[in-house]
Design a protein around this motif. Structure first.
Motif, PDB file in Angstrom:
ATOM      1  N   ILE A 178      38.202 -19.278  52.160  1.00 15.27           N
ATOM      2  CA  ILE A 178      38.019 -18.658  50.685  1.00 15.27           C
ATOM      3  C   ILE A 178      37.139 -19.492  49.775  1.00 15.27           C
ATOM      4  CG2 ILE A 178      39.341 -17.768  48.641  1.00 15.27           C
ATOM      5  CD1 ILE A 178      41.484 -16.640  50.164  1.00 15.27           C
ATOM      6  N   LEU A 179      37.670 -20.859  49.801  1.00 17.67           N
ATOM      7  CA  LEU A 179      36.875 -21.894  49.068  1.00 17.67           C
ATOM      8  C   LEU A 179      35.331 -21.784  49.358  1.00 17.67           C
ATOM      9  CD1 LEU A 179      39.269 -25.078  48.819  1.00 17.67           C
ATOM     10  CD2 LEU A 179      38.528 -23.414  46.932  1.00 17.67           C
ATOM     11  N   ALA A 180      34.999 -21.968  50.821  1.00 19.56           N
ATOM     12  CA  ALA A 180      33.938 -22.212  51.124  1.00 19.56           C
ATOM     13  C   ALA A 180      32.908 -20.943  50.737  1.00 19.56           C
ATOM     14  CB  ALA A 180      33.924 -22.340  52.899  1.00 19.56           C
ATOM     15  N   VAL A 181      33.672 -19.677  50.886  1.00 14.97           N
ATOM     16  CA  VAL A 181      32.666 -18.651  50.538  1.00 14.97           C
ATOM     17  C   VAL A 181      32.655 -18.374  49.073  1.00 14.97           C
ATOM     18  CG1 VAL A 181      33.095 -17.425  52.652  1.00 14.97           C
ATOM     19  CG2 VAL A 181      34.921 -16.771  50.897  1.00 14.97           C
ATOM     20  N   MET A 182      33.218 -18.871  48.198  1.00 15.75           N
ATOM     21  CA  MET A 182      33.268 -18.412  46.892  1.00 15.75           C
ATOM     22  C   MET A 182      31.969 -18.763  46.216  1.00 15.75           C
ATOM     23  SD  MET A 182      36.345 -20.230  44.564  1.00 15.75           S
ATOM     24  CE  MET A 182      35.530 -21.729  44.010  1.00 15.75           C
ATOM     25  N   MET A 183      31.106 -19.715  46.802  1.00 14.43           N
ATOM     26  CA  MET A 183      29.784 -19.873  46.545  1.00 14.43           C
ATOM     27  C   MET A 183      28.601 -19.131  46.694  1.00 14.43           C
ATOM     28  SD  MET A 183      29.737 -23.031  44.551  1.00 14.43           S
ATOM     29  CE  MET A 183      31.148 -24.124  44.038  1.00 14.43           C
ATOM     30  N   ILE A 184      28.891 -18.361  47.855  1.00 19.75           N
ATOM     31  CA  ILE A 184      27.764 -17.637  48.337  1.00 19.75           C
ATOM     32  C   ILE A 184      27.306 -16.802  47.200  1.00 19.75           C
ATOM     33  CG2 ILE A 184      26.947 -16.125  50.224  1.00 19.75           C
ATOM     34  CD1 ILE A 184      29.097 -17.145  52.198  1.00 19.75           C
ATOM     35  N   PRO A 185      25.967 -16.934  46.898  1.00 18.85           N
ATOM     36  CA  PRO A 185      25.419 -15.885  45.976  1.00 18.85           C
ATOM     37  C   PRO A 185      25.367 -14.444  46.321  1.00 18.85           C
ATOM     38  CG  PRO A 185      23.865 -17.881  46.473  1.00 18.85           C
ATOM     39  CD  PRO A 185      24.933 -17.881  47.596  1.00 18.85           C
TER      40      PRO A 185
ATOM     41  N   ALA B  41      35.650  -9.218  55.384  1.00 18.04           N
ATOM     42  CA  ALA B  41      34.881  -9.164  56.814  1.00 18.04           C
ATOM     43  C   ALA B  41      33.750  -7.992  56.570  1.00 18.04           C
ATOM     44  CB  ALA B  41      35.854  -8.981  57.692  1.00 18.04           C
ATOM     45  N   PHE B  42      34.331  -6.906  56.109  1.00 18.88           N
ATOM     46  CA  PHE B  42      33.389  -5.676  56.020  1.00 18.88           C
ATOM     47  C   PHE B  42      32.202  -5.794  55.054  1.00 18.88           C
ATOM     48  CE2 PHE B  42      32.564  -1.241  55.669  1.00 18.88           C
ATOM     49  CZ  PHE B  42      32.275  -0.710  56.803  1.00 18.88           C
ATOM     50  N   PHE B  43      32.558  -6.224  53.816  1.00 13.92           N
ATOM     51  CA  PHE B  43      31.433  -5.993  52.902  1.00 13.92           C
ATOM     52  C   PHE B  43      30.797  -7.531  52.413  1.00 13.92           C
ATOM     53  CE2 PHE B  43      34.196  -2.216  51.602  1.00 13.92           C
ATOM     54  CZ  PHE B  43      33.104  -1.376  51.737  1.00 13.92           C
ATOM     55  N   GLN B  44      31.262  -8.718  52.934  1.00 11.88           N
ATOM     56  CA  GLN B  44      30.664  -9.670  52.911  1.00 11.88           C
ATOM     57  C   GLN B  44      30.200 -10.456  54.180  1.00 11.88           C
ATOM     58  OE1 GLN B  44      29.902 -11.494  49.449  1.00 11.88           O
ATOM     59  NE2 GLN B  44      30.292  -9.338  49.025  1.00 11.88           N
ATOM     60  N   VAL B  45      31.037 -10.543  55.023  1.00  5.78           N
ATOM     61  CA  VAL B  45      30.824 -11.404  56.203  1.00  5.78           C
ATOM     62  C   VAL B  45      29.824 -10.710  57.010  1.00  5.78           C
ATOM     63  CG1 VAL B  45      31.815 -12.577  58.094  1.00  5.78           C
ATOM     64  CG2 VAL B  45      32.871 -12.680  56.052  1.00  5.78           C
ATOM     65  N   TYR B  46      30.146  -9.335  57.504  1.00 11.32           N
ATOM     66  CA  TYR B  46      29.270  -8.727  58.110  1.00 11.32           C
ATOM     67  C   TYR B  46      27.852  -8.745  57.601  1.00 11.32           C
ATOM     68  CZ  TYR B  46      26.582  -5.150  60.852  1.00 11.32           C
ATOM     69  OH  TYR B  46      25.707  -4.553  61.323  1.00 11.32           O
ATOM     70  N   PRO B  47      27.561  -8.253  56.318  1.00 10.91           N
ATOM     71  CA  PRO B  47      26.314  -8.283  55.676  1.00 10.91           C
ATOM     72  C   PRO B  47      25.567  -9.648  55.676  1.00 10.91           C
ATOM     73  CG  PRO B  47      27.764  -7.069  54.171  1.00 10.91           C
ATOM     74  CD  PRO B  47      28.619  -7.685  55.349  1.00 10.91           C
TER      75      PRO B  47
ATOM     76  N   PHE C 258      25.925 -11.706  58.106  1.00  6.46           N
ATOM     77  CA  PHE C 258      25.214 -11.798  59.625  1.00  6.46           C
ATOM     78  C   PHE C 258      24.344 -10.998  59.664  1.00  6.46           C
ATOM     79  CE2 PHE C 258      29.593 -14.322  60.179  1.00  6.46           C
ATOM     80  CZ  PHE C 258      29.120 -14.904  61.017  1.00  6.46           C
ATOM     81  N   ASN C 259      24.307  -9.624  59.080  1.00  5.81           N
ATOM     82  CA  ASN C 259      23.206  -8.896  59.229  1.00  5.81           C
ATOM     83  C   ASN C 259      22.206  -9.256  58.596  1.00  5.81           C
ATOM     84  OD1 ASN C 259      22.236  -6.262  59.868  1.00  5.81           O
ATOM     85  ND2 ASN C 259      23.122  -5.154  57.890  1.00  5.81           N
ATOM     86  N   THR C 260      22.169 -10.297  57.374  1.00  6.52           N
ATOM     87  CA  THR C 260      20.929 -10.780  56.788  1.00  6.52           C
ATOM     88  C   THR C 260      20.410 -11.696  57.575  1.00  6.52           C
ATOM     89  OG1 THR C 260      22.008 -10.541  54.614  1.00  6.52           O
ATOM     90  CG2 THR C 260      20.168 -11.965  54.795  1.00  6.52           C
ATOM     91  N   PHE C 261      21.082 -12.476  58.515  1.00  9.38           N
ATOM     92  CA  PHE C 261      20.513 -13.554  59.498  1.00  9.38           C
ATOM     93  C   PHE C 261      19.920 -12.668  60.621  1.00  9.38           C
ATOM     94  CE2 PHE C 261      23.817 -16.300  57.506  1.00  9.38           C
ATOM     95  CZ  PHE C 261      22.985 -17.590  57.512  1.00  9.38           C
ATOM     96  N   TYR C 262      20.594 -11.518  60.953  1.00  5.10           N
ATOM     97  CA  TYR C 262      19.843 -10.762  62.002  1.00  5.10           C
ATOM     98  C   TYR C 262      18.523 -10.021  61.455  1.00  5.10           C
ATOM     99  CZ  TYR C 262      19.082  -6.628  64.798  1.00  5.10           C
ATOM    100  OH  TYR C 262      18.588  -5.537  65.624  1.00  5.10           O
TER     101      TYR C 262
ATOM    102  N   THR D 193      23.317 -12.169  50.528  1.00  2.04           N
ATOM    103  CA  THR D 193      23.986 -11.019  51.355  1.00  2.04           C
ATOM    104  C   THR D 193      23.337  -9.830  51.221  1.00  2.04           C
ATOM    105  OG1 THR D 193      25.968 -10.921  50.087  1.00  2.04           O
ATOM    106  CG2 THR D 193      26.397 -12.459  51.888  1.00  2.04           C
ATOM    107  N   SER D 194      22.706  -9.635  49.965  1.00  2.00           N
ATOM    108  CA  SER D 194      22.378  -8.343  49.589  1.00  2.00           C
ATOM    109  C   SER D 194      21.321  -7.393  50.410  1.00  2.00           C
ATOM    110  CB  SER D 194      21.768  -8.348  48.091  1.00  2.00           C
ATOM    111  OG  SER D 194      20.713  -9.042  47.847  1.00  2.00           O
ATOM    112  N   VAL D 195      20.575  -8.120  51.185  1.00  2.85           N
ATOM    113  CA  VAL D 195      19.800  -7.506  51.966  1.00  2.85           C
ATOM    114  C   VAL D 195      20.671  -6.876  53.146  1.00  2.85           C
ATOM    115  CG1 VAL D 195      17.550  -7.519  53.661  1.00  2.85           C
ATOM    116  CG2 VAL D 195      18.402  -9.418  51.972  1.00  2.85           C
TER     117      VAL D 195
END
Lengths: 296, 346
Positions: free
Chosen positions: A128-135, B30-36, B38-42, A139-141
């Motif tokens: 949770i701490l590590a992901v807190m900073m991901i803008p 996992a569904f709305f952040q982690v997968y997206p 990895f999807n971005t990396f892909y 991930t939006s693409v």
């Protein structure tokens, strides 16, 4: 403390001078903070001719209701994608539901991390701490392409459901619980035969009320103001679906609208709810920021 | 003995509730952040072409990175071998990418410097026990207000006020005073300065409050001792406040930088009509415009996102390290007690 200072006359004189200078600077900065908003409100009450003829004025006009009337006419004839009532409704639906989900599930997650002992607890917290900073932009693409594959564009689901996972809010609530939540009370509830979920809802939530309140206000304002995600997901730009910030944008990007008074009143209508929320809760908000309640 | 065995039983039997309580968070995450993610990396390894409305993906390895970072495109030489060299398209996208990175840095720098100066002074004054400024609470509330106003509306307001046309509020006044109109929205320097001003206006209150909580963490007896020794306010500011504020200033700077890398609303909306100003286009706007398109180019968007991710991860670990450091000192414990006391009173 101050008695030592008051001892010498020149010292207290110095303090007086410094206090005056600092007060003047603070007044100036306060005026700068308020001025654009004041000009907005004033311009919303002026006629278009007055605005384009005289530029900025500090004296309100008498044209507010006409300006809002013009907006409503434009909206009724579909000249613009702006309708304050639809905007309030849509932004309200999104902001209310995301706020409830964020606060409830973050509270639950924090409670789980503080009250229980389990193997993966520390790993879960570190994640949770590590992901807190991901803008969000990073991930939006992937998020957008995933949602359009699922056919969820033009839907509120991608705007509301992700609110369940708000790492920064979990972090804040865990900190709060760590410092003020007596675990004995959970044990006492168990001895009295209270189930775990009931303990959370009847004891946990009431005891975390202050943290809930601060985070609820921040979540509401942040979601009300959010332009990025709705504009990414609501691709058809249907008026019935748009949020207020998106509607405001359609006003300024339309260069055929030349009634400035109406344009200013559209912008003014869009900020009234947050300004009201702010002035009701400003004390909580300022204290919340001081405690690291918002991470930007 | 009884109690230790019962504790053992308890920790075993209740552990599953721990998982149940944190489960919804992790499923949604996992569904709305982690997968997206990895999807971005892909997607950064894909080339997207639009064919009759649907997007077709094709794996191209690291071609997108070669294009945006080095301007190298894939072509064949005379003998028919596949080679990478500077192509027009790849060079154009590289120039775009470096331009938006430059814009992002300029805009961030230009709002961070004035912001930190104003905020440091204000924070020092707000926490100075000897200054008898009345209405500190009121000032804090007013100065924080710009931060909660919808950024989209702020951009709209400034576009209306500073519009390039002769009818814009400021320009019509300039004309009247005998000046020419100034391109406040589309001009290179003008638009950048305006965005810096808007960002500073929106964020100085927030930074002030963050720095204030840092200053209040400094042991007040230091200031008392300095006072007794006859240190002037200026000496106290530069020799006590600033050195002891270093960790929180670094933290503020790093979080502000991460925030700066995400700067989107104002640069995207402070424009003439729907034309994006090239001088204020940030990395976030670049990413958005490439994927949010009738013919999306996921590859360029995603590879720029990966670069952004790496930069953020580096900055984030600096931040994390600073925070860790703070956690181990007794000051942090005091801080959490203060948190309890403060919120307890709400």
């Amino acid at each position: 403390m101050s008695t030592q200072m008051a001892g010498t006359h020149s010292n207290s004189q110095m303090i007086k001078i410094r206090t005056t200078i600092v007060t003047i600077i603070m007044i100036l900065l306060a005026i700068i903070s308020l001025l654009p908003i004041y000009i907005l409100v004033v311009n919303a009450t002026r006629t278009s001719v007055d605005i384009s003829g005289h530029g900025i004025s500090l004296i309100p006009g008498l044209n507010l209701f006409n300006n809002i009337g013009t907006l409503m006419d434009w909206s009724a004839t579909n000249k613009i994608q702006y309708d304050a009532f639809i905007g309030y409704r849509n932004s309200g639906i999104i902001a209310f539901s995301t706020t409830i989900l964020t606060v409830l599930f973050s509270g639950m997650t924090a409670y789980g991390l503080v009250v229980y002992d389990f193997k993966l607890k520390n790993i879960a917290y570190t994640i949770i701490l590590a992901v807190m900073m991901i803008p969000v932009q990073v991930t939006s693409v992937g998020f957008y392409q995933f949602m359009s594959r699922l056919g969820l564009t033009d839907s509120y689901i991608p705007l509301i459901i992700p609110a369940i996972a708000a790492p920064a809010v979990v972090f804040f609530m865990r900190q709060y619980m760590k410092s003020s939540f007596p675990l004995e009370i959970v044990e006492a509830a168990r001895i009295d035969g209270c189930g775990e979920y009931r303990t959370f809802f009847t004891i946990g939530i009431p005891m975390m009320k202050p943290a809930f309140a601060v985070q609820a206000i921040f979540a509401f304002v942040a979601n009300w103001n959010n332009y990025y995600t709705p504009s990414m997901i609501l691709i058809s730009r249907e008026k019935s679906q748009l949020t207020l910030p998106m509607m405001v944008n359609t006003i300024i990007s339309n260069d055929k609208l030349n009634d400035f008074g109406a344009n200013y009143s559209a912008i003014m209508l869009s900020i009234i709810p947050v300004v009201i929320v702010y002035f009701i809760f400003s004390k909580f908000i300022v204290e919340g920021v001081a405690l690291g309640g918002v991470k930007e | 003995m009884v109690s230790s065995s019962s504790r053992k039983i308890r920790s075993i039997s209740y552990a599953k509730y721990g998982y149940l309580f944190i489960l919804p968070f992790f499923i949604v995450y996992a569904f709305f952040q982690v997968y997206p993610l990895f999807n971005t990396f892909y997607l950064s390894t894909q080339k997207s072409t639009t064919d009759t409305g649907s997007v077709v993906l094709e794996t191209v390895g690291l071609d997108n990175f070669k294009a945006i970072l080095f301007g190298q495109g894939k072509t064949t030489d005379d003998a028919g071998n596949v080679i990478y060299k500077e192509t027009r398209q790849a060079t154009a996208i590289k120039n775009d990418f470096f331009r938006v990175m430059g814009n992002t840095l300029i805009l961030w720098f230009g709002n961070f410097i004035p912001q930190i100066i104003i905020s440091l002074l204000l924070a020092a004054w707000f926490t100075d026990a000897y200054l008898k400024v009345k209405g500190k609470g009121f000032f804090k509330i007013v100065m924080y207000m710009p931060n909660i106003i919808t950024a989209a509306s702020v951009a709209a307001l400034f576009v209306m006020l500073f519009s390039d046309s002769q009818f814009g509020a400021i320009n019509s006044m300039l004309l009247k005073a005998g000046h020419d109109t100034v391109p406040f929205v589309s001009g290179k320097t003008q638009s950048r300065v305006l965005i810096m001003i808007i960002q500073t206006w929106m964020w100085f209150g927030n930074t002030t409050i963050m720095l204030m909580s840092g200053i209040m963490g400094i042991n007040p007896s230091l200031f008392e001792a300095a006072n007794i020794d006859g240190a002037t306010p200026r000496q106290q500011f530069f020799q006590i406040t600033i050195p002891l504020l270093k960790p929180i200033m670094l933290y503020t700077m790093v979080t502000s930088m991460i925030g700066g890398l995400q700067m989107f609303d104002i640069p995207y909306l402070y424009n003439v009509g729907t034309t994006q100003n090239k001088f204020t286009e940030t990395i976030a706007v670049f990413i958005y415009n490439h994927f949010h398109n009738i013919k999306p180019n996921y590859g360029y968007s995603a590879s720029a996102s990966v670069v952004l991710f790496i930069i953020t991860a580096i900055l984030g670990s600096i931040c994390f390290a600073v925070n860790r450091d703070k956690d181990t000192t007794p000051k942090a414990k005091r801080g959490s007690k203060a948190l309890k006391n403060k919120l307890g009173g709400l």
